[in-house]
Design a protein around this motif. Structure first.
Motif, PDB file in Angstrom:
ATOM      1  N   GLU A 469      21.887  13.683  -7.666  1.00 36.48           N
ATOM      2  CA  GLU A 469      22.459  13.058  -6.526  1.00 36.48           C
ATOM      3  C   GLU A 469      21.691  12.014  -5.998  1.00 36.48           C
ATOM      4  OE1 GLU A 469      24.123  15.844  -4.059  1.00 36.48           O
ATOM      5  OE2 GLU A 469      26.085  15.733  -4.460  1.00 36.48           O
ATOM      6  N   ALA A 470      21.924  11.094  -5.214  1.00 38.01           N
ATOM      7  CA  ALA A 470      20.818  10.094  -4.744  1.00 38.01           C
ATOM      8  C   ALA A 470      21.473   9.335  -3.575  1.00 38.01           C
ATOM      9  CB  ALA A 470      20.681   9.079  -5.757  1.00 38.01           C
ATOM     10  N   ASN A 471      20.350   9.363  -2.599  1.00 35.39           N
ATOM     11  CA  ASN A 471      20.812   8.758  -1.235  1.00 35.39           C
ATOM     12  C   ASN A 471      20.195   7.302  -1.002  1.00 35.39           C
ATOM     13  OD1 ASN A 471      18.562   9.307  -0.346  1.00 35.39           O
ATOM     14  ND2 ASN A 471      18.883  11.500   0.305  1.00 35.39           N
ATOM     15  N   GLY A 472      19.257   6.779  -1.766  1.00 36.09           N
ATOM     16  CA  GLY A 472      18.555   5.604  -1.672  1.00 36.09           C
ATOM     17  C   GLY A 472      17.364   5.787  -0.760  1.00 36.09           C
ATOM     18  N   TRP A 473      17.159   7.099  -0.146  1.00 41.33           N
ATOM     19  CA  TRP A 473      16.056   7.349   0.713  1.00 41.33           C
ATOM     20  C   TRP A 473      14.869   8.060  -0.046  1.00 41.33           C
ATOM     21  CZ3 TRP A 473      14.614   4.434   4.618  1.00 41.33           C
ATOM     22  CH2 TRP A 473      13.949   5.063   5.648  1.00 41.33           C
ATOM     23  N   MET A 474      14.696   7.621  -1.306  1.00 42.52           N
ATOM     24  CA  MET A 474      13.833   8.378  -2.140  1.00 42.52           C
ATOM     25  C   MET A 474      12.178   8.017  -1.671  1.00 42.52           C
ATOM     26  SD  MET A 474      12.362   6.992  -5.941  1.00 42.52           S
ATOM     27  CE  MET A 474      13.743   6.418  -6.456  1.00 42.52           C
ATOM     28  N   HIS A 475      11.204   9.277  -1.430  1.00 39.85           N
ATOM     29  CA  HIS A 475      10.043   9.054  -0.907  1.00 39.85           C
ATOM     30  C   HIS A 475       9.365   9.772  -1.745  1.00 39.85           C
ATOM     31  CE1 HIS A 475      11.784   7.359   2.754  1.00 39.85           C
ATOM     32  NE2 HIS A 475      10.368   7.310   3.187  1.00 39.85           N
ATOM     33  N   SER A 491      -1.193   8.621   0.984  1.00 38.67           N
ATOM     34  CA  SER A 491      -0.115   7.845   1.763  1.00 38.67           C
ATOM     35  C   SER A 491       1.141   7.999   1.094  1.00 38.67           C
ATOM     36  CB  SER A 491      -0.441   6.368   1.131  1.00 38.67           C
ATOM     37  OG  SER A 491       0.565   5.439   1.798  1.00 38.67           O
ATOM     38  N   SER A 492       2.256   7.555   2.129  1.00 36.49           N
ATOM     39  CA  SER A 492       3.805   7.976   1.497  1.00 36.49           C
ATOM     40  C   SER A 492       4.593   6.884   2.131  1.00 36.49           C
ATOM     41  CB  SER A 492       4.220   9.130   2.300  1.00 36.49           C
ATOM     42  OG  SER A 492       4.188   9.303   3.788  1.00 36.49           O
ATOM     43  N   PHE A 493       5.549   6.888   1.030  1.00 36.74           N
ATOM     44  CA  PHE A 493       6.550   5.344   1.554  1.00 36.74           C
ATOM     45  C   PHE A 493       7.538   5.961   0.753  1.00 36.74           C
ATOM     46  CE2 PHE A 493       8.142   0.902   2.172  1.00 36.74           C
ATOM     47  CZ  PHE A 493       7.742   0.867   3.393  1.00 36.74           C
ATOM     48  N   ALA A 617     -20.105   4.422  -1.002  1.00 36.38           N
ATOM     49  CA  ALA A 617     -21.113   5.547  -1.194  1.00 36.38           C
ATOM     50  C   ALA A 617     -19.797   6.714  -1.390  1.00 36.38           C
ATOM     51  CB  ALA A 617     -21.898   5.913  -0.022  1.00 36.38           C
ATOM     52  N   GLY A 618     -18.852   6.339  -2.196  1.00 29.39           N
ATOM     53  CA  GLY A 618     -18.000   7.298  -2.323  1.00 29.39           C
ATOM     54  C   GLY A 618     -16.792   7.768  -1.411  1.00 29.39           C
ATOM     55  N   GLY A 619     -16.776   7.165  -0.289  1.00 24.68           N
ATOM     56  CA  GLY A 619     -15.973   7.114   0.796  1.00 24.68           C
ATOM     57  C   GLY A 619     -14.828   5.911   0.853  1.00 24.68           C
ATOM     58  N   PHE A 620     -13.633   5.996   0.989  1.00 32.80           N
ATOM     59  CA  PHE A 620     -12.633   5.159   1.007  1.00 32.80           C
ATOM     60  C   PHE A 620     -11.384   5.465   1.899  1.00 32.80           C
ATOM     61  CE2 PHE A 620     -11.223   7.824  -2.354  1.00 32.80           C
ATOM     62  CZ  PHE A 620      -9.851   7.834  -2.398  1.00 32.80           C
ATOM     63  N   SER A 621     -10.654   4.409   2.289  1.00 30.62           N
ATOM     64  CA  SER A 621      -9.461   4.902   2.880  1.00 30.62           C
ATOM     65  C   SER A 621      -8.303   4.061   2.100  1.00 30.62           C
ATOM     66  CB  SER A 621      -9.490   4.517   4.262  1.00 30.62           C
ATOM     67  OG  SER A 621      -9.744   2.819   4.369  1.00 30.62           O
ATOM     68  N   PHE A 622      -6.930   4.516   2.296  1.00 32.20           N
ATOM     69  CA  PHE A 622      -6.089   3.886   1.579  1.00 32.20           C
ATOM     70  C   PHE A 622      -4.571   4.356   2.193  1.00 32.20           C
ATOM     71  CE2 PHE A 622      -4.173   2.484  -2.853  1.00 32.20           C
ATOM     72  CZ  PHE A 622      -4.591   1.482  -2.755  1.00 32.20           C
ATOM     73  N   ASP A 623      -3.886   3.234   2.520  1.00 30.97           N
ATOM     74  CA  ASP A 623      -2.285   3.366   2.956  1.00 30.97           C
ATOM     75  C   ASP A 623      -1.698   2.122   2.590  1.00 30.97           C
ATOM     76  OD1 ASP A 623      -0.149   4.719   4.128  1.00 30.97           O
ATOM     77  OD2 ASP A 623      -0.809   4.588   6.337  1.00 30.97           O
ATOM     78  N   HIS A 624      -0.304   2.367   2.502  1.00 24.20           N
ATOM     79  CA  HIS A 624       0.328   0.984   2.577  1.00 24.20           C
ATOM     80  C   HIS A 624       0.333   0.236   3.641  1.00 24.20           C
ATOM     81  CE1 HIS A 624       3.520   2.440   5.378  1.00 24.20           C
ATOM     82  NE2 HIS A 624       3.261   3.501   5.014  1.00 24.20           N
ATOM     83  N   MET A 625       0.510  -1.209   3.403  1.00 24.32           N
ATOM     84  CA  MET A 625       0.303  -2.258   4.282  1.00 24.32           C
ATOM     85  C   MET A 625       1.560  -2.576   5.040  1.00 24.32           C
ATOM     86  SD  MET A 625      -1.459  -4.765   1.367  1.00 24.32           S
ATOM     87  CE  MET A 625      -2.098  -5.995   2.451  1.00 24.32           C
ATOM     88  N   PHE A 626       1.482  -3.122   5.906  1.00 18.78           N
ATOM     89  CA  PHE A 626       2.720  -3.574   6.851  1.00 18.78           C
ATOM     90  C   PHE A 626       2.823  -5.178   6.953  1.00 18.78           C
ATOM     91  CE2 PHE A 626      -0.670  -3.679  10.325  1.00 18.78           C
ATOM     92  CZ  PHE A 626      -0.574  -4.961  10.812  1.00 18.78           C
ATOM     93  N   GLY A 627       3.848  -5.806   7.206  1.00 19.29           N
ATOM     94  CA  GLY A 627       4.440  -7.011   7.114  1.00 19.29           C
ATOM     95  C   GLY A 627       5.127  -7.335   8.449  1.00 19.29           C
TER      96      GLY A 627
END
Length: 628
Positions: A469-475, A491-493, A617-627
């Motif tokens: 089944e599906a509801n369209g709110w796939m994360h 990150s999650s979306f 130096a091996g450190g980074f950050s990452f997440d989804h953008m906003f508009g």
């Protein structure tokens, strides 16, 4: 469960909730309840539930309604009485539960019990200079608010970055009001800042706040209220957490989402060498009682209650192992929040590195949608959940699908992986995943070493070959790990239908416009403290769309002046990694400064993006953008 209505995808946000839960309103409600004595509540608009949930100290002796069909209904724990009985009430005060209630108050006066005073909710309104639309109090623009996880504790600092995007909709004189709450909920500081006069960048750094007000180390939450806005009634921001003690920690998250929810999902269980801390922040001026919050392994149906009170606006660092000992990755955790908190942050501590990410709202209103199984060919692959595959020479990319609706018992999924040129390089059927699953996928396990060495992207897609089944709110939860340093970000979306001229219900969608007018307006902050910013832009398409994007990158400074424009072209179903230092002249990047930003604009299609900074130096950050 707190008896409040906050947000739904059909009606949007509940302005009454924001009006009653605002910290200033909470103070005035507390003062009202302390002086009102025994109270009769007249509830003409049906808001007694949230009113009494957010002001439980009121000594209510009766609740009254006009609608004869509402008589006998339970509101805020009271059986509604007919308004014609109000004059017989033995009370000190009658509270008319309405804003802008002058005319109604006049008409109610003859019905008051002998000697009773009449109060209205106009007494708990925000000060006039906090109102964007003074003549219409329950206008959503009066409550452009949000919460921020904010700390400066000697080890970590936090940095909020946004832009005066309201200026693009004609707003003038935008300003921010702030209330900073300490760990135990007390107010540490209150102040006002002016936003840039035009569409300029804006930064609020915890180190500057701490110095400005002479504060000691703190961890808590920052309430932000934007005044004078237009176009958008939501305060959006990116939040960096960075080490100040010389450590290697670095992470970023999206805005907090201003609406409390009954449940949140997408919280990972720790690996054996990790601690996962859920930062529980009370979003209201009333105590969260012991037993009101719980953690549960997703799909287990055995929530474990937190047996402690959390004072108003207080912050609690909850090690998930306290309630769920022995549970490990890739298990995931459901947070039963009872509508007491906005989207919480969680912190993963591993060795000397710490990273911050956020959970997502779990929908209570969604049920399986049989129409998704029979979407016509014009909608192609239908709902897509795109995410980056970072350059495989350096990074490992993992994806863990996360149920995000209370009714979601199974999710039939396939993983499609694409190169930067839009060519699909692999399809991987994940199966019809039950609610309780360990279905994490390591992209490296699907590809030869030389494929996507420089990165690409992947998309989760519904696949009904074996039912489901599906509801369209796939994360999904996406984890990115540096293979050398061990640093990680996640990150999650959720899914959308992307870039089709045909529509299904409210899909496809963008921040402005409807098909065929889909467009892109994404915010990319610039680097700070010697850290370089980057982003991955993805051009997902459910069905064939324009062959290449026409994407413009506009560099702005802190005052809103556009310094330079660059153009790129992304193949349909392709992706690109963007580094502003490589796109723009060095002198312009320097002039933009750390408070400048890049606006990513495309009028031909909707792009999706993830952003972060790299410390070299091996450190980074990452997440989804906003508009916006």
């Amino acid at each position: 469960m707190l008896d409040i209505e906050t947000f739904d995808n059909l009606r949007g946000g509940n302005v009454v909730y924001k009006a009653l839960s605002h910290p200033h309103a909470a103070r005035r409600l507390a003062a009202l309840s302390a002086s009102a004595g025994p109270v009769a509540v007249f509830d003409p608009d049906g808001i007694a539930g949230p009113l009494l949930a957010l002001c439980p100290a009121l000594d209510v002796r009766g609740l009254y309604v006009q609608d004869v069909q509402a008589v006998g209904q339970m509101r805020g724990g009271h059986a509604a009485l007919a308004l014609t009985e109000l004059s017989q009430a033995t009370v000190q005060t009658v509270l008319l539960a309405a804003f802008d209630a002058g005319r109604l108050a006049e008409r109610l006066a003859p019905l008051l019990p002998r000697g009773a005073a009449l109060l209205t909710l106009d007494g708990v309104k925000l000060p006039p200079d906090w109102q964007t639309v003074p003549g219409r109090y329950l206008d959503a623009r009066n409550f452009a608010t949000n919460f921020v996880f904010f700390r400066d504790d000697g080890h970590f600092a936090t940095r909020l970055t946004t832009a005066n995007y309201w200026a693009g909709y004609g707003a003038q004189g935008v300003r921010f009001q702030y209330i900073l709450h300490a760990l135990e909920g007390a107010v540490l500081a209150e102040w006002e800042d002016a936003a840039p006069s035009g569409p300029g960048g804006y930064v609020l750094d915890s180190q500057e706040v701490r110095q400005r007000f002479g504060l000691g180390p703190f961890t808590g939450q920052l309430f932000i209220h934007a005044i004078g806005v237009a176009g958008h009634d939501v305060v959006k921001y990116a939040l960096d957490t960075y080490a100040t003690d010389g450590g290697p920690s670095l992470s970023c998250t999206h805005d907090a989402n201003a609406w409390p929810s009954a449940r949140f999902a997408g919280l990972p269980a720790p690996r054996p060498d990790e601690h996962v801390v859920l930062w529980v922040q009370n979003s209201h001026g009333v105590t969260i009682p012991a037993g009101a919050l719980a953690l549960d392994r997703m799909g287990a149906g055995q929530p474990v209650r937190l047996q402690r009170d959390i004072p108003p606006y207080a912050t609690l660092a909850l090690d998930v192992a306290e309630l769920l000992p022995g549970l490990h990755w890739p298990a995931q955790i459901e947070f039963h929040a009872g509508r007491h908190v906005v989207r919480p942050r969680y912190e993963v501590r591993r060795g000397n590195r710490t990273r911050i990410a956020h959970v997502n709202v779990e929908r209570a209103d969604l049920v399986p949608d049989p129409g998704i199984k029979t979407l016509p060919e014009a909608l192609g692959r239908g709902f897509l959940l795109p995410f980056p595959v970072l350059p495989r020479q350096r990074f490992k990319t993992l994806v863990l699908p996360t149920p995000m609706a209370e009714s979601e018992d199974n999710t039939p999924l396939r993983l499609d992986v694409f190169g930067p040129d839009g060519r699909r390089v692999v399809e991987h059927f994940m199966g019809d995943l039950p609610r309780l699953h360990n279905g994490v996928v390591d992209i490296d396990a699907l590809l030869p070493d030389d494929v996507l060495a420089d990165g690409g992207h992947a998309e989760l897609v519904y696949d009904f070959r074996f039912g489901g089944e599906a509801n369209g709110w796939m994360h999904g939860l996406f984890r990115f790990e540096d293979k050398l340093s061990g640093h990680a970000a996640e990150s999650s979306f959720g899914a959308h239908i992307f870039n089709t001229i045909m529509v299904y219900k409210n899909e496809p969608q963008s921040y402005t416009g409807k098909p065929p007018g889909l467009s892109t307006r994404l915010f990319l902050k610039l680097g700070f403290g010697g850290r370089a910013t980057f982003c991955t832009l993805i051009y997902p398409a459910s069905a064939p769309w324009v062959e290449h994007s026409s994407t413009y990158l506009e560099l702005y400074d802190a005052h809103g002046a556009r310094l330079e424009t660059a153009k790129i072209s992304i193949p349909c179903s392709g992706s690109v990694m963007v580094r502003p230092t490589e796109m723009f002249a060095a002198t312009n990047v320097m002039e933009a400064g750390e408070r400048g930003y890049v606006l990513i604009r495309d009028t031909t299609c909707r792009l999706f993006g993830f952003h972060g900074v790299d410390d070299g130096a091996g450190g980074f950050s990452f997440d989804h953008m906003f508009g916006f």
